[in-house]
Design an enzyme around this catalytic site. Sequence first.
Site, mmCIF file in Angstrom:
data_model
loop_
_atom_site.group_PDB
_atom_site.id
_atom_site.type_symbol
_atom_site.label_atom_id
_atom_site.label_comp_id
_atom_site.label_asym_id
_atom_site.label_seq_id
_atom_site.Cartn_x
_atom_site.Cartn_y
_atom_site.Cartn_z
ATOM 1 C CE LYS A 200 -3.725 2.328 2.505
ATOM 2 N NZ LYS A 200 -4.609 2.304 3.697
ATOM 3 C CE LYS A 253 -6.249 2.089 -0.939
ATOM 4 N NZ LYS A 253 -6.954 2.174 0.356
#
Length: 330
Positions: A200, A253
């Site tokens: 992320k 992400k």
Amino acid sequence: MAILPTHRPRRNRKSDVIRQMVQETHLAAHDFIYPLFLIEGQNQLVPVTSMPGINRMSADRLIDEIGQCVELGVKAFAPFPSINDKLKDRLATESTNPKGLYLKTVADIKRQFPDVVLMTDVAMDPYSSDGHDGIVDPESGEILNDATLEILGQMALAQARAGADIIGPSDMMDGRVAWIRDVLDRNAFSHVSIMSYTAKYASAFYGPFRDALDSAPKRGDKKSYQMNPANRREALRELALDEQEGADMVMVKPALSYLDVIHDVKTHTNLPVTAYNVSGEYAMVKAAAQNGWLDGERTMLEVLLSIKRAGADAILTYFAKEAAAVLRRG
């Protein structure tokens, strides 16, 4: 006399039927996990200005939305709560309240739609008065990794009790997958999956999401725990740790600016790989389509195909409902 080509790839493109027959990457409604924004109240539908077509919804409207999506073949959902500021504190205590907005809604969804898959979010920021994913040291401003793990474990346990099928730790604290796995297993929730936010990144593409949930940090940023967008190999280190700690699925992400990372992760694991097509990526396509600069539907499908082609087995995307409807229409 000119020598004509003997190898003609265009022969495999000459008709729609042949193009479909040799197509390498396919999209289907079951590929999508639909993120939803949950707010307090009844019969509330509040547009997210920076995300055309996306709304914040009260629980009753959110459950109606899930019903519509199930009819289209979308059966996996990731609700995110917008919590009243009065309920926020530095230890995110509201996150484990079984009568609170989030956990009550998760339980209600599972009662009405027992067959859908619910992926819940484990991070402190929706409930934190500091707006960070972990406990903030009031003196130094440091995010306290190990102290945060206890809170994340209790949050995950509360979500599992409410009916979550998949726990999604999005906080990026070190060791949180192992900690959550241990808490779940010790409390008879060994059947509940963990989809780790493995890579992320500290991305500029999260802006509309933070607008929707009012979850931006009150001070500082998230760069000490989210990954540097310049780093690619670091994702493989995070992947190895998540595998060791017991993750069932792994995630990258954002998606569009990190297709290379999705590919790397896919080639280095046998676990299912997911990718989060985040709010800013959605907003760019919608803004361009509204201005007539792009064909919105074609661009949407091309974006989703690119993520799938890079290696994602499933995609969290705000396009889920719309894409499912387009795919059904053919």
